[in-house]
Design a protein around this motif. Structure first.
Motif, PDB file in Angstrom:
ATOM      1  N   ILE A 151       0.852  -1.025   0.065  1.00  0.00           N
ATOM      2  CA  ILE A 151      -0.116   0.127  -0.170  1.00  0.00           C
ATOM      3  C   ILE A 151       0.901   1.245  -0.059  1.00  0.00           C
ATOM      4  CG2 ILE A 151      -1.631   1.306   1.354  1.00  0.00           C
ATOM      5  CD1 ILE A 151      -2.803  -1.224   2.152  1.00  0.00           C
ATOM      6  N   GLY A 152       2.114   1.142   0.812  1.00  0.00           N
ATOM      7  CA  GLY A 152       2.812   2.403   0.970  1.00  0.00           C
ATOM      8  C   GLY A 152       3.481   2.649  -0.802  1.00  0.00           C
ATOM      9  N   ALA A 153       3.944   1.410  -1.393  1.00  0.00           N
ATOM     10  CA  ALA A 153       4.534   1.707  -2.386  1.00  0.00           C
ATOM     11  C   ALA A 153       3.510   2.177  -3.320  1.00  0.00           C
ATOM     12  CB  ALA A 153       5.166   0.255  -2.889  1.00  0.00           C
ATOM     13  N   TRP A 154       2.378   1.694  -3.481  1.00  0.00           N
ATOM     14  CA  TRP A 154       1.127   2.097  -4.294  1.00  0.00           C
ATOM     15  C   TRP A 154       1.117   3.713  -4.249  1.00  0.00           C
ATOM     16  CZ3 TRP A 154      -3.547   4.269  -3.928  1.00  0.00           C
ATOM     17  CH2 TRP A 154      -4.409   4.197  -5.119  1.00  0.00           C
ATOM     18  N   VAL A 155       0.972   4.062  -3.038  1.00  0.00           N
ATOM     19  CA  VAL A 155       0.705   5.476  -2.631  1.00  0.00           C
ATOM     20  C   VAL A 155       1.823   6.270  -3.228  1.00  0.00           C
ATOM     21  CG1 VAL A 155       0.323   7.258  -1.159  1.00  0.00           C
ATOM     22  CG2 VAL A 155      -0.910   5.142  -0.729  1.00  0.00           C
ATOM     23  N   ALA A 156       2.858   5.967  -3.129  1.00  0.00           N
ATOM     24  CA  ALA A 156       4.348   6.673  -3.455  1.00  0.00           C
ATOM     25  C   ALA A 156       4.199   6.804  -5.046  1.00  0.00           C
ATOM     26  CB  ALA A 156       5.399   5.957  -3.103  1.00  0.00           C
ATOM     27  N   ALA A 157       3.864   5.629  -5.722  1.00  0.00           N
ATOM     28  CA  ALA A 157       3.747   5.529  -7.152  1.00  0.00           C
ATOM     29  C   ALA A 157       2.543   6.442  -7.685  1.00  0.00           C
ATOM     30  CB  ALA A 157       3.399   4.058  -7.671  1.00  0.00           C
ATOM     31  N   LEU A 158       1.596   6.526  -7.060  1.00  0.00           N
ATOM     32  CA  LEU A 158       0.534   7.410  -7.514  1.00  0.00           C
ATOM     33  C   LEU A 158       0.967   8.800  -7.266  1.00  0.00           C
ATOM     34  CD1 LEU A 158      -2.497   7.853  -8.373  1.00  0.00           C
ATOM     35  CD2 LEU A 158      -3.279   7.655  -5.971  1.00  0.00           C
ATOM     36  N   TRP A 176       3.555  -0.906  -9.947  1.00  0.00           N
ATOM     37  CA  TRP A 176       3.009  -0.733  -8.643  1.00  0.00           C
ATOM     38  C   TRP A 176       1.578  -0.498  -8.775  1.00  0.00           C
ATOM     39  CZ3 TRP A 176       5.635  -2.804  -4.770  1.00  0.00           C
ATOM     40  CH2 TRP A 176       6.910  -2.882  -4.951  1.00  0.00           C
ATOM     41  N   LEU A 177       1.148   0.402  -9.756  1.00  0.00           N
ATOM     42  CA  LEU A 177       0.035   0.916  -9.987  1.00  0.00           C
ATOM     43  C   LEU A 177      -1.111   0.002 -10.380  1.00  0.00           C
ATOM     44  CD1 LEU A 177       0.408   4.510 -11.208  1.00  0.00           C
ATOM     45  CD2 LEU A 177      -0.478   4.099  -9.268  1.00  0.00           C
ATOM     46  N   LEU A 178      -0.874  -1.023 -10.968  1.00  0.00           N
ATOM     47  CA  LEU A 178      -1.383  -2.151 -11.495  1.00  0.00           C
ATOM     48  C   LEU A 178      -1.325  -3.392 -10.690  1.00  0.00           C
ATOM     49  CD1 LEU A 178      -0.671  -2.011 -15.574  1.00  0.00           C
ATOM     50  CD2 LEU A 178      -2.381  -1.077 -14.117  1.00  0.00           C
ATOM     51  N   LEU A 179      -0.002  -3.745 -10.185  1.00  0.00           N
ATOM     52  CA  LEU A 179      -0.143  -4.993  -9.440  1.00  0.00           C
ATOM     53  C   LEU A 179      -0.467  -5.032  -8.103  1.00  0.00           C
ATOM     54  CD1 LEU A 179       3.526  -6.047 -10.686  1.00  0.00           C
ATOM     55  CD2 LEU A 179       1.385  -7.092 -11.308  1.00  0.00           C
ATOM     56  N   VAL A 180      -0.439  -3.794  -7.407  1.00  0.00           N
ATOM     57  CA  VAL A 180      -0.814  -3.827  -5.847  1.00  0.00           C
ATOM     58  C   VAL A 180      -2.509  -3.853  -5.987  1.00  0.00           C
ATOM     59  CG1 VAL A 180      -1.168  -2.479  -3.889  1.00  0.00           C
ATOM     60  CG2 VAL A 180       0.872  -2.498  -5.167  1.00  0.00           C
ATOM     61  N   CYS A 183      -3.611  -7.601  -6.818  1.00  0.00           N
ATOM     62  CA  CYS A 183      -3.361  -8.519  -5.519  1.00  0.00           C
ATOM     63  C   CYS A 183      -4.378  -8.211  -4.482  1.00  0.00           C
ATOM     64  CB  CYS A 183      -1.922  -8.332  -5.084  1.00  0.00           C
ATOM     65  SG  CYS A 183      -0.587  -8.722  -5.993  1.00  0.00           S
ATOM     66  N   LEU A 184      -4.487  -6.954  -4.188  1.00  0.00           N
ATOM     67  CA  LEU A 184      -5.950  -6.878  -3.283  1.00  0.00           C
ATOM     68  C   LEU A 184      -7.178  -7.404  -3.545  1.00  0.00           C
ATOM     69  CD1 LEU A 184      -4.659  -3.342  -1.991  1.00  0.00           C
ATOM     70  CD2 LEU A 184      -4.323  -5.278  -1.024  1.00  0.00           C
ATOM     71  N   ILE A 185      -7.448  -6.871  -4.823  1.00  0.00           N
ATOM     72  CA  ILE A 185      -8.883  -7.442  -5.285  1.00  0.00           C
ATOM     73  C   ILE A 185      -8.700  -9.192  -5.294  1.00  0.00           C
ATOM     74  CG2 ILE A 185     -10.262  -7.766  -7.220  1.00  0.00           C
ATOM     75  CD1 ILE A 185      -9.374  -4.957  -8.189  1.00  0.00           C
ATOM     76  N   ALA A 186      -7.608  -9.933  -5.520  1.00  0.00           N
ATOM     77  CA  ALA A 186      -7.821 -11.169  -5.703  1.00  0.00           C
ATOM     78  C   ALA A 186      -7.742 -11.729  -3.998  1.00  0.00           C
ATOM     79  CB  ALA A 186      -6.382 -11.632  -6.393  1.00  0.00           C
ATOM     80  N   ALA A 187      -6.964 -11.100  -3.195  1.00  0.00           N
ATOM     81  CA  ALA A 187      -7.050 -11.393  -2.003  1.00  0.00           C
ATOM     82  C   ALA A 187      -8.471 -11.350  -1.319  1.00  0.00           C
ATOM     83  CB  ALA A 187      -6.108 -10.705  -1.051  1.00  0.00           C
ATOM     84  N   ARG A 188      -9.025 -10.245  -1.666  1.00  0.00           N
ATOM     85  CA  ARG A 188     -10.393 -10.232  -0.895  1.00  0.00           C
ATOM     86  C   ARG A 188     -11.409 -11.096  -1.545  1.00  0.00           C
ATOM     87  NH1 ARG A 188     -13.560  -6.095   1.399  1.00  0.00           N
ATOM     88  NH2 ARG A 188     -15.780  -6.007   0.824  1.00  0.00           N
TER      89      ARG A 188
END
Length: 345
Positions: A151-158, A176-180, A183-188
């Motif tokens: 999540i931290g990497a995604w926010v930094a990338a955004l 980072w913008l795509l993969l994170v 992964c979260l959608i798949a985990a949910r």
């Protein structure tokens, strides 16, 4: 919590001898020196020498205490994962011992931190968790920590993509913008309560069991995170990553490099991702090279980037290795302490 049938008989994950662990660390040092020499040659030895000569050692204290805070925070996560829902409440010093021993095993064993997972699992078994419960908690613990990382990497990338608090090339931000989110959608999806309980991870082929354990670990995080212990662990995980990033920030300042926050976090995350790959010796060499070139991608010259990463790795990797090796050798003592805590619980 289910009790282990016979903790004394379950000696899986034995600790390698201290001399063997030390030999592996020496090998890692040689690899790091070799990779550093190759990068220094590309940057120009004279430029690297100038960057070393101009380094301000006052920043080294910041690096040291940032790493102390980071490892203390990780020990909090371990302690909360052990004590959740009728688990044993262990002393903070004991959770620090487990953390350092796990760190040392990560140095010794290749394959994306498998050694650290094995030692942590061994400790959870000593704390009288049944095999399945111990493995699920260990996988859940690591999933939670890396959830905060992602999540931290995604926010930094955004932020870097839209030019807030720094800028970075699309080739660095887009993965980072795509993969994170994926992964979260798949985990949910796989942990949705409506889908029922996860598949029994003790049955089926090895790939099926591995997938079932991974899903069980993610489901554990989903159940653990909303509770008080989970919220403390999420905060501690943020402090863990934040302390490591502050160490890199101070190391770069020691050679006169200052980066906007988004660029710093993005370069750190991109370089650190090399440690997640199944590289030998905890990614030594690979992490150094990846982080150095990630810094050049956000505009840092190669020579100061190399020296800054070397300082960061000195305090983030090499300095903790000495107490970590001692913790690994003394792991049986920690096992006895965990067994006593389980008995008291």
């Amino acid at each position: 919590m289910s009790a282990s049938p016979d903790p004394a008989a379950d000696e899986a994950g034995r600790v390698p001898p201290g001399w063997k662990a030390a030999a592996v660390v020496v090998a890692a040092l040689l690899v790091a020196l070799g990779v550093g020499t190759l990068i220094a040659k590309a940057a120009g030895f004279s430029r690297v020498r100038d960057s070393l000569a101009e380094a301000e050692s006052a920043w080294f204290l910041v690096c040291f205490f940032a790493e102390v805070a980071a490892f203390a925070a990780y020990a909090v996560v371990v302690r909360e994962a052990l004590g959740w829902r009728e688990g044993p409440r262990v002393r903070f010093g004991l959770s620090v011992h487990v953390t350092l021993a796990s760190l040392s095993a990560t140095r010794v064993v290749a394959a994306a931190g498998a050694g650290g997972l094995a030692v942590t699992y061994w400790c959870f078994r000593r704390a009288a968790f049944a095999t399945r419960e111990a493995l699920v908690r260990v996988l859940g613990l690591n999933t939670l920590v890396y959830l905060v990382f992602g999540i931290g990497a995604w926010v930094a990338a955004l932020l870097a993509a839209i030019g807030v608090l720094g800028q970075a090339p699309l080739a660095v931000t887009l993965p980072w913008l795509l993969l994170v989110p994926l992964c979260l959608i798949a985990a949910r999806y796989v942990t949705e309560p409506a889908r029922g309980t996860p598949r029994d991870p003790t049955k089926g082929s090895l790939p099926r069991r591995s997938l079932a354990y991974a899903i069980s670990g993610a489901a554990w995080v989903r159940e653990f995170a909303p509770e008080r212990a989970g919220r403390r662990s999420l905060l501690a995980s943020a402090v863990y990553w934040g302390g490591d990033i502050v160490c890199l920030w101070a190391a770069l300042h020691s050679v006169g490099v200052s980066l906007p926050l988004a660029e710093l976090v993005l370069a750190y995350a991109t370089g650190y991702a090399a440690m997640i790959l199944p590289l030998p010796l905890a990614g030594v060499g690979g992490v150094d090279a990846a982080m150095t070139f990630a810094l050049t991608a956000v505009g840092v010259s190669l020579a100061p980037a190399l020296v800054g990463v070397a300082v960061y790795r000195l305090f983030g990797f090499w300095v903790p290795t000495i107490p970590a090796l001692a913790a690994l050798v003394l792991l049986p003592r920690a096992g006895r302490g965990l067994r006593e805590a389980a008995g008291a619980a």
